[in-house]
Design a protein around this motif. Sequence first.
Motif, PDB file in Angstrom:
ATOM      1  N   LEU A 104       0.829  -1.205   0.000  1.00 24.64           N
ATOM      2  CA  LEU A 104       0.000   0.000   0.000  1.00 24.64           C
ATOM      3  C   LEU A 104       0.857   1.246   0.000  1.00 24.64           C
ATOM      4  O   LEU A 104       0.573   2.225  -0.678  1.00 24.64           O
ATOM      5  N   ARG A 105       1.932   1.249   0.799  1.00 23.00           N
ATOM      6  CA  ARG A 105       2.779   2.435   0.867  1.00 23.00           C
ATOM      7  C   ARG A 105       3.451   2.689  -0.489  1.00 23.00           C
ATOM      8  O   ARG A 105       3.633   3.820  -0.916  1.00 23.00           O
ATOM      9  N   GLU A 106       3.817   1.608  -1.161  1.00 25.36           N
ATOM     10  CA  GLU A 106       4.396   1.747  -2.497  1.00 25.36           C
ATOM     11  C   GLU A 106       3.429   2.440  -3.436  1.00 25.36           C
ATOM     12  O   GLU A 106       3.795   3.349  -4.185  1.00 25.36           O
ATOM     13  N   ARG A 107       2.151   2.065  -3.379  1.00 24.14           N
ATOM     14  CA  ARG A 107       1.163   2.636  -4.294  1.00 24.14           C
ATOM     15  C   ARG A 107       0.789   4.054  -3.891  1.00 24.14           C
ATOM     16  O   ARG A 107       0.520   4.894  -4.734  1.00 24.14           O
ATOM     17  N   LEU A 108       0.777   4.314  -2.586  1.00 23.12           N
ATOM     18  CA  LEU A 108       0.380   5.643  -2.132  1.00 23.12           C
ATOM     19  C   LEU A 108       1.506   6.656  -2.256  1.00 23.12           C
ATOM     20  O   LEU A 108       1.311   7.793  -2.663  1.00 23.12           O
ATOM     21  N   PHE A 109       2.715   6.253  -1.874  1.00 23.65           N
ATOM     22  CA  PHE A 109       3.788   7.228  -1.736  1.00 23.65           C
ATOM     23  C   PHE A 109       5.004   6.922  -2.612  1.00 23.65           C
ATOM     24  O   PHE A 109       6.076   7.502  -2.410  1.00 23.65           O
ATOM     25  N   GLY A 110       4.850   5.990  -3.532  1.00 24.87           N
ATOM     26  CA  GLY A 110       5.965   5.701  -4.419  1.00 24.87           C
ATOM     27  C   GLY A 110       7.156   5.081  -3.723  1.00 24.87           C
ATOM     28  O   GLY A 110       8.296   5.256  -4.136  1.00 24.87           O
ATOM     29  N   GLY A 111       6.916   4.337  -2.636  1.00 23.42           N
ATOM     30  CA  GLY A 111       8.000   3.649  -1.954  1.00 23.42           C
ATOM     31  C   GLY A 111       8.699   4.472  -0.905  1.00 23.42           C
ATOM     32  O   GLY A 111       9.529   3.964  -0.169  1.00 23.42           O
ATOM     33  N   VAL A 112       8.373   5.767  -0.797  1.00 20.76           N
ATOM     34  CA  VAL A 112       9.002   6.623   0.192  1.00 20.76           C
ATOM     35  C   VAL A 112       8.301   6.436   1.527  1.00 20.76           C
ATOM     36  O   VAL A 112       7.075   6.439   1.596  1.00 20.76           O
TER      37      VAL A 112
ATOM     38  N   TRP B 185      -5.899   5.050   0.713  1.00 26.96           N
ATOM     39  CA  TRP B 185      -5.669   5.923   1.882  1.00 26.96           C
ATOM     40  C   TRP B 185      -6.583   5.500   3.025  1.00 26.96           C
ATOM     41  O   TRP B 185      -6.152   5.402   4.178  1.00 26.96           O
ATOM     42  N   GLU B 186      -7.853   5.253   2.738  1.00 26.43           N
ATOM     43  CA  GLU B 186      -8.803   4.880   3.783  1.00 26.43           C
ATOM     44  C   GLU B 186      -8.399   3.567   4.449  1.00 26.43           C
ATOM     45  O   GLU B 186      -8.475   3.432   5.678  1.00 26.43           O
ATOM     46  N   GLU B 187      -7.971   2.605   3.634  1.00 26.97           N
ATOM     47  CA  GLU B 187      -7.590   1.312   4.192  1.00 26.97           C
ATOM     48  C   GLU B 187      -6.416   1.460   5.145  1.00 26.97           C
ATOM     49  O   GLU B 187      -6.397   0.885   6.247  1.00 26.97           O
ATOM     50  N   VAL B 188      -5.421   2.247   4.747  1.00 29.54           N
ATOM     51  CA  VAL B 188      -4.248   2.456   5.583  1.00 29.54           C
ATOM     52  C   VAL B 188      -4.620   3.233   6.841  1.00 29.54           C
ATOM     53  O   VAL B 188      -4.238   2.880   7.959  1.00 29.54           O
ATOM     54  N   ALA B 189      -5.389   4.310   6.682  1.00 29.42           N
ATOM     55  CA  ALA B 189      -5.661   5.209   7.802  1.00 29.42           C
ATOM     56  C   ALA B 189      -6.551   4.581   8.855  1.00 29.42           C
ATOM     57  O   ALA B 189      -6.316   4.752  10.062  1.00 29.42           O
TER      58      ALA B 189
END
Length: 660
Positions: A232-240, A336-340
Amino acid sequence: MSFDHASLPAVLAGPILRRSDPERILLWLVGSRPLSLELVLSPQDDSMPRHHVLSADNCRVLPLGKHAYLHLIDVQFDRPLPQDVRIDYDLRLKGETDQGIADWAPHLLYEGAALPGFVIASRLHSLLHGSCRKPHHPGRDGLVRADSWLAERWAEPDKRPAWLLMTGDQIYADDVAGPMLVAIHALIRRLGLFDEILEDAMVADSQALFASSDTYYHRERLLPDIVSNEALRERLFGGVRKPIFTTASAQNHLITFAEVLAMYLLVWSPVPWRLIEVKPPDLDEKHAKRFDEEAVIIEDFVKNLPQVARLLANQPSLMIFDDHDVTDDWNLNAAWEEVAYEHPFSRRILGNALLAYLLCQGWGNDPDRLAMPMSEITSLLSAAHAQDALPDLEQDAAIRELLRFQGWEYVVPGHPKLVVLDTRTRRWRSERKRHRPSGLMDWEALSDLQQELLDEPAVVVVSPTPMFGVKLIESVQKLFALAGKPLMVDAENWMAHRGAASVMLNIFRHSRTPANYVILSGDVHYSFVYRIRIRDRRHGPNIWQITSSGVKNAFPDTLLDWFDRLNRWLYAPWSPLNFFTKRREMYVTPSTPDRGKAGERLWNGSGIGYVTLDGEGRPQAITELDARNLDVHFPLEEPGEERLEISSDKKRGWHPRGGP
């Protein structure tokens, strides 16, 4: 430091006039103790004053801490109040002393007035509206300009607006100045606002948070991020590695329920500031300098709060949230909702802001509609009052129920009808490409909207985000969304989701929906006016997109100039690019503000919007009351245009010369 709590003023914030009509009036205030009150209404039509001793039936009192109690005054009348006349009112404190507003809050009175007063309009003839009020923005406050403007008209009922519409971002929970956060903590201590336990956080509870060395300018270190969910972080923030809370200004992000409540008190009332000291905490050289710079802006903000409080006490107001009332990018997309919401700490932070919104904003819009969530929070606060802290399990349960709640939108009947949309919690999520921006309303919510519009001759719609925005900016947002980086550009607009855009545009085409639409929006930090009609239909509807943003915020000047200029070049009437947009079946004609640069369509500057409407719900005048004491007018016709009147039965059409 010890405090004499007996010396606290009876009223800490308010009264704020909320939803008002001939059969019912709502007022919001916060006292330092449960207050015994009498409401006195004095219509200026020679009728006798009306006295209402307030009880538990018409004044709900909720504890927020040891020395803070929210009061929602909700008085219903057997004999309707008069319309289109000024109604003065007083709230008298009963008990040891019998004092009225002139005694305990003289700053709420206009010059020459003995009491604050309001007008219940028989029709929706004019409106003030705006969004985005950030206390430490280095500009003037649009609510102060609105108060000065109203001061010139307070004794003339026909010149007073029907409503003040606060269309989002009334606070910035995610972007807080250092001096404001210090004031928040000082007020929490002074009033004994409730503590809370913080699950799965780096600090155990609110007291540990306030004492942490990271609590000022380093809260991004305390906010949760999801280490385990790499995909999920890869898709949301490009791996950062980046926090769930995506704002670039998260260094002082509000976390606890008490922090958000204290901020509401501090942005609406001058009284809490008189009870506290704002001393710089121990900071490094860089942040000490930043604190001093912010302190100058906050001092100016506080100096003008008596005018803000006066406006809110004399002008009925309606409110709706946008993202900064909770956090930047709130519910941007399904990923975003799933992560948050899967993380207990981030869910608590979001829930705390929503609980505070319910109490401070939502409740005064439509108490009947919010009866269910108010029942939950009433039980929570009663339990907190018994043990001087929010019970952890009950707080989580209340937040879970609140996050499931669907009903933040509301309707105000009238001529024309006023429809206020929730564009945050009923979103059309992309299930297959969960990183793509969600539609601002899902199919069911849009269907509910259409039902509200059927057979109405005219309607005023409040959409916190513009339904018709600047095409170039929307195109840039689309490119970033397609590249999988929607969070980098705040890619939230009505056209970002194909399904939501299609249904929304089809609503405008429906033969039984209104002939005249006025859409009031904010969010974007600049102001503009578009007039829209459907291609190849001479019989309406008329649509006006009127955007006023921000109340105390602005867009970077140079960047906005370039966006404005490039948008005019790339999307001129002859441009083939117009046929690649979702609104290609509509003519969109911008209005040029009279004080702008040559050809400028976007007005940049803090202020408040003012719209007057004719008997058929069409704009007569559109003005931005700039906080620099400028009146910026958006003409209803551009040179070379012909405006044909449209009646409510759609027998005549409006056709501009020009293009999309």
